[in-house]
Write an enzyme that holds these catalytic residues in place. Structure first.
Site, PDB file in Angstrom:
ATOM      1  N   ASP A 123      12.854 -48.628   7.377  1.00  9.79           N
ATOM      2  CA  ASP A 123      13.930 -47.786   7.916  1.00  9.79           C
ATOM      3  C   ASP A 123      14.329 -46.696   6.926  1.00  9.79           C
ATOM      4  O   ASP A 123      15.003 -45.734   7.293  1.00  9.79           O
ATOM      5  CB  ASP A 123      15.177 -48.645   8.195  1.00  9.79           C
ATOM      6  CG  ASP A 123      15.266 -49.070   9.651  1.00  9.79           C
ATOM      7  OD1 ASP A 123      14.645 -48.419  10.507  1.00  9.79           O
ATOM      8  OD2 ASP A 123      15.980 -50.064   9.931  1.00  9.79           O
ATOM      9  N   LYS A 157      10.102 -51.599  19.355  1.00 10.79           N
ATOM     10  CA  LYS A 157       9.444 -51.465  18.042  1.00 10.79           C
ATOM     11  C   LYS A 157       8.239 -52.390  17.970  1.00 10.79           C
ATOM     12  O   LYS A 157       7.174 -52.019  17.480  1.00 10.79           O
ATOM     13  CB  LYS A 157      10.444 -51.785  16.916  1.00 10.79           C
ATOM     14  CG  LYS A 157      11.466 -50.691  16.740  1.00 10.79           C
ATOM     15  CD  LYS A 157      12.609 -51.069  15.818  1.00 10.79           C
ATOM     16  CE  LYS A 157      13.683 -49.984  15.877  1.00 10.79           C
ATOM     17  NZ  LYS A 157      14.887 -50.281  15.115  1.00 10.79           N
ATOM     18  N   GLN A 217      17.750 -55.125  12.078  1.00 14.91           N
ATOM     19  CA  GLN A 217      18.332 -54.262  13.107  1.00 14.91           C
ATOM     20  C   GLN A 217      19.855 -54.181  12.939  1.00 14.91           C
ATOM     21  O   GLN A 217      20.526 -55.208  12.817  1.00 14.91           O
ATOM     22  CB  GLN A 217      17.966 -54.813  14.499  1.00 14.91           C
ATOM     23  CG  GLN A 217      18.395 -53.949  15.649  1.00 14.91           C
ATOM     24  CD  GLN A 217      17.656 -52.599  15.688  1.00 14.91           C
ATOM     25  OE1 GLN A 217      16.471 -52.504  15.392  1.00 14.91           O
ATOM     26  NE2 GLN A 217      18.372 -51.549  16.043  1.00 14.91           N
TER      27      GLN A 217
END
Ligand code: NAD
Length: 284
Positions: A120, A53, A97
């Site tokens: 997200d 990422k 995460q």
């Protein structure tokens, strides 16, 4: 014989477009999006996702920071980090995460992320937006699946879509997005008695179950579009939920694993980071 949907290539195109827009904004406003990824613990798969990422956001011209904390930190310490990043005007995209260590409540952590920075798209208000059709940040994987389908020369209106899997990050929002596109959507889950009659009826099958060989050629009608979200490891190799070799003989389009939905997820994350940045900075 199906045409293979090349997620790698499509994702490269999206990342390139994001990079061009970032360069344009930098030129006009002297600012770039800043993505911060918080990781707790040393899960090797999570570490590698996080690095990817960072790499891909930097390649698109963004600023990216990884905050890596020991698995032993308390939930409150993590929440405090998230609250500080929420307030930091230099941070535009923020994600924690998953999975988190077992002593932490992931829902509580995600709810703490400011919804305008939730790249997200996991915050309950962003999830609600998918279900109500309101404006919000779309979860990355469903957004990637929709981009793939919209990139095909196919009218989605009125199509029978069969979505296998009902999680909040994959199956459920994928089905809701297809509903928004005016597909007729049927969901299946682990308690569905028989997938076959639903699958055989479908113009589009999206499998997001995480079960090897769940979708086989005998379940698929000729010309069906098959999107495989599943990621499973078999003898060290990545495979999806779909028996790719068998199903590709009948489908019109099919995604491979790896190289299908996976790369689209990161591309969508970069799009979300750019969107958050533009929204927070008031850039049209
Ligand atoms: P999950 O475990 O939260 O949900 C799985 C869903 O599949 C549940 O609704 C469950 O009821 C259903 N299911 C399980 N077995 C089934 C069966 N035999 N028949 C029908 N339904 C069944 O998982 P998730 O987080 O939604 O992920 C699903 C899969 O997608 C996993 O393989 C995951 O690794 C993958 N995934 C991939 C990406 C990507 O970027 N490609 C992103 C997210 C998830």
């Amino acid at each position: 014989m199906a045409e293979i949907i090349d997620g790698k290539q499509l994702s490269k195109q999206i990342r390139h477009n994001v990079g061009e827009r970032v360069a344009e904004i930098k030129e006009s406003y002297g600012k770039v999006p800043h993505l911060v990824v918080v990781i707790v613990g040393d899960n090797p798969a999570s570490l590698s996702y996080v690095k990817r990422k960072k790499r891909d956001s930097e390649r698109a011209g963004m600023k990216s920071t990884i905050i890596h904390k020991e698995a032993s930190i308390s939930e409150e310490e993590l929440l405090e980090i998230v609250r500080e990043l929420n307030e930091d005007p230099d941070v535009h995209g923020l994600l924690v995460q998953l999975p988190l260590p077992s002593h932490m409540d992931s829902d509580k952590v995600i709810e703490t992320i400011r919804k305008e920075k939730d790249v997200d798209g996991f915050h309950p208000l962003n999830i609600a937006a998918v279900h109500t059709g309101a404006k919000g940040i779309l979860p990355a994987t469903p957004k990637g699946v929709l981009s793939m389908l919209k990139g095909l020369d196919v009218d989605l209106v009125g199509k029978e879509a069969f979505v296998i899997g009902t999680s909040n990050i994959a199956g459920k929002p994928i089905g809701m997005l297809l509903l928004e596109e005016k597909c007729t959507v049927t969901y299946a889950h682990s308690k569905t008695r028989d997938l076959k009659p639903h699958a055989r009826h479908a113009d589009i099958i999206v499998s997001a179950a995480g079960v090897v060989n769940l979708v086989t050629a005998d379940m698929v009608k000729e010309g069906c579009i098959v999107i495989d979200v599943g990621i499973n490891r078999v003898e060290g190799k990545l495979v999806g939920d779909v028996d790719f070799e068998g199903v590709k003989e009948k489908a019109s389009y099919i995604t491979p694993v790896p190289g299908g939905v996976g790369p689209m997820t990161i591309a969508s994350l970069l799009e979300n980071t750019l969107e958050c940045f533009e929204h927070l900075e008031g850039i049209e």
